[in-house]
Design a protein around this motif. Structure first.
Motif, short mmCIF file in Angstrom:
data_model
loop_
_atom_site.label_atom_id
_atom_site.label_comp_id
_atom_site.label_asym_id
_atom_site.label_seq_id
_atom_site.Cartn_x
_atom_site.Cartn_y
_atom_site.Cartn_z
N MET A 5 1.08 -1.28 -0.06
CA MET A 5 -0.07 -0.08 -0.11
C MET A 5 1.00 1.21 -0.05
O MET A 5 1.94 1.28 0.66
CB MET A 5 -0.67 0.15 1.30
N ASP A 6 0.55 2.22 -0.80
CA ASP A 6 1.08 3.60 -0.83
C ASP A 6 1.03 4.16 0.40
O ASP A 6 0.10 3.96 1.33
CB ASP A 6 0.56 4.39 -1.85
N THR A 7 2.01 4.98 1.01
CA THR A 7 1.87 5.77 2.18
C THR A 7 0.93 7.00 1.89
O THR A 7 0.52 7.38 2.73
CB THR A 7 3.44 6.47 2.28
N ASP A 8 0.68 7.27 0.79
CA ASP A 8 -0.36 8.31 0.18
C ASP A 8 -1.78 7.59 0.75
O ASP A 8 -2.62 8.46 1.21
CB ASP A 8 -0.62 8.48 -1.22
N ASP A 9 -2.03 6.47 0.70
CA ASP A 9 -3.28 6.02 0.91
C ASP A 9 -3.37 5.55 2.50
O ASP A 9 -4.61 5.19 2.91
CB ASP A 9 -3.71 4.66 0.05
N THR A 10 -2.54 5.21 3.26
CA THR A 10 -2.74 5.11 4.53
C THR A 10 -3.34 6.28 5.39
O THR A 10 -4.04 5.96 6.40
CB THR A 10 -1.62 4.76 5.45
N TRP A 11 -3.38 7.38 5.20
CA TRP A 11 -4.02 8.68 5.67
C TRP A 11 -5.30 8.45 5.47
O TRP A 11 -6.16 8.63 6.64
CB TRP A 11 -3.46 9.98 5.20
N VAL A 12 -6.08 7.66 4.43
CA VAL A 12 -7.45 7.64 4.29
C VAL A 12 -7.95 6.49 5.44
O VAL A 12 -9.02 6.74 5.99
CB VAL A 12 -7.64 6.68 2.84
N LEU A 13 -7.15 5.70 5.64
CA LEU A 13 -7.67 4.59 6.42
C LEU A 13 -7.34 5.09 7.90
O LEU A 13 -8.28 5.08 8.91
CB LEU A 13 -6.61 3.12 6.50
N ASN A 14 -6.49 5.96 8.34
CA ASN A 14 -6.13 6.50 9.58
C ASN A 14 -7.42 7.49 9.79
O ASN A 14 -7.91 7.56 10.86
CB ASN A 14 -4.90 7.18 9.81
N ALA A 15 -7.83 8.32 8.62
CA ALA A 15 -8.92 9.27 8.86
C ALA A 15 -10.26 8.59 9.22
O ALA A 15 -11.07 9.14 9.85
CB ALA A 15 -9.03 10.14 7.88
N LEU A 16 -10.43 7.61 8.66
CA LEU A 16 -11.70 6.78 8.75
C LEU A 16 -11.74 5.90 10.11
O LEU A 16 -12.73 5.27 10.19
CB LEU A 16 -11.76 6.10 7.51
N GLY B 298 -11.97 6.05 13.34
CA GLY B 298 -13.17 6.04 14.46
C GLY B 298 -14.65 6.25 13.49
O GLY B 298 -15.67 6.30 14.29
N ILE B 299 -14.50 6.54 12.17
CA ILE B 299 -15.92 6.51 11.65
C ILE B 299 -16.64 5.35 11.08
O ILE B 299 -17.68 5.03 11.49
CB ILE B 299 -15.81 7.52 10.52
N LEU B 300 -15.94 4.55 10.63
CA LEU B 300 -16.34 3.30 9.79
C LEU B 300 -16.09 2.00 10.84
O LEU B 300 -15.11 2.04 11.52
CB LEU B 300 -15.43 3.01 8.68
N PRO B 301 -16.82 1.04 10.72
CA PRO B 301 -16.57 -0.18 11.44
C PRO B 301 -15.40 -0.76 11.14
O PRO B 301 -15.02 -0.47 10.05
CB PRO B 301 -17.82 -0.95 11.31
N GLU B 302 -15.01 -1.59 11.83
CA GLU B 302 -13.99 -2.61 11.91
C GLU B 302 -13.70 -3.31 10.55
O GLU B 302 -12.67 -3.26 9.66
CB GLU B 302 -13.27 -3.20 12.96
N GLN B 303 -14.80 -3.82 10.34
CA GLN B 303 -15.02 -4.76 9.00
C GLN B 303 -14.83 -4.08 7.72
O GLN B 303 -14.35 -4.50 6.83
CB GLN B 303 -16.45 -5.61 9.18
N THR B 304 -15.32 -2.82 7.55
CA THR B 304 -15.24 -1.92 6.45
C THR B 304 -13.97 -1.71 6.22
O THR B 304 -13.35 -1.64 5.29
CB THR B 304 -16.18 -0.81 6.48
N LEU B 305 -13.31 -1.26 7.43
CA LEU B 305 -11.83 -1.01 7.32
C LEU B 305 -10.82 -2.06 6.84
O LEU B 305 -10.04 -1.86 6.08
CB LEU B 305 -11.28 -0.27 8.46
N HIS B 306 -11.25 -2.97 7.30
CA HIS B 306 -10.52 -4.43 6.81
C HIS B 306 -10.70 -4.60 5.29
O HIS B 306 -9.80 -5.28 4.55
CB HIS B 306 -10.98 -5.57 7.80
N VAL B 307 -11.98 -4.51 4.97
CA VAL B 307 -12.36 -4.52 3.44
C VAL B 307 -11.61 -3.60 2.76
O VAL B 307 -11.15 -3.99 1.55
CB VAL B 307 -13.91 -4.55 3.04
N LEU B 308 -11.40 -2.39 3.13
CA LEU B 308 -10.83 -1.37 2.32
C LEU B 308 -9.19 -1.71 2.36
O LEU B 308 -8.58 -1.48 1.27
CB LEU B 308 -11.09 -0.02 3.16
N HIS B 309 -8.75 -2.19 3.54
CA HIS B 309 -7.31 -2.43 3.80
C HIS B 309 -6.84 -3.48 2.70
O HIS B 309 -5.82 -3.69 2.21
CB HIS B 309 -6.90 -2.69 5.05
#
Length: 186
Positions: free
Chosen positions: A1-12, A14-25
């Motif tokens: 994963m690019d370092t550019d895209d890790t900020w998206v996961l960090n920003a989300l 507290g907002i999205l559930p863990e399952q959704t973050l896992h699917v994104l990751h």
């Protein structure tokens, strides 16, 4: 994963559930050949090409505009004043719409509370008592309207008598329709 895209996961985080973050990751961000990465790369490439094409055309116009604004500060002050007035009017309109929304909401709540209260009153009293109460209420209102009508009619008769006596008394005086002895067409 690019370092550019890790900020998206960090920003989300507290907002999205863990399952959704896992699917994104797992499925969307890490694959360079994934749909998201392809669309992102295509979008940035198109944007860079457009900027490279438009920049030579827009840059002289932008420089001329800045020079014109620097030479005429009155226009800048006028634009700032008009912009401030526009923002103030927009805020006043926003406050007005908010107040009207809550006023309508409160009046609707009062209306439905009165309707519910009348239904509860009718339910508790029963249909015969409610009909009797309605007949008594209408008769009281009718009696009050009759008294008001009689008062109004007597006052009207008194006013009419005063007007007639004033017009018969004024018929022999030098005053005419204008009131001061002048011509009536003035």
């Amino acid at each position: 994963m690019d370092t550019d895209d890790t900020w998206v996961l960090n920003a989300l985080q507290g907002i999205l559930p863990e399952q959704t973050l896992h699917v994104l990751h797992v499925h969307i961000l890490p694959h360079a050949s994934g749909t998201f990465q392809t669309v992102k790369t295509q979008l940035f490439t198109t944007l860079q090409r457009t900027m490279a094409t438009v920049q030579p055309l827009v840059e002289p116009l932008f420089e001329r505009t800045l020079i014109a604004l620097q030479n005429s500060p009155d226009f800048v002050v006028l634009a700032a004043a008009v912009g401030t007035i526009f923002v103030i009017f927009q805020m006043i309109a926003w406050v007005h719409r908010t107040m009207m929304f809550f006023t309508r909401l409160a009046l609707r709540m009062v209306f439905w509370a009165v309707v519910a209260g009348l239904i509860a009153f009718a339910w508790q009293r029963g249909p015969e008592a409610v009909i009797r109460d309605i007949v008594v209420f209408i008769s009281k209102i009718t009696g009050y309207a009759t008294v008001v009508r009689e008062i109004w009619w007597s006052e009207y008769q008194r006013y009419d008598a005063q007007t007639r006596s004033a017009s018969t008394a004024g018929a022999g005086s030098p005053r005419t329709a204008s009131g001061y002895g002048g011509r009536a067409g003035w």
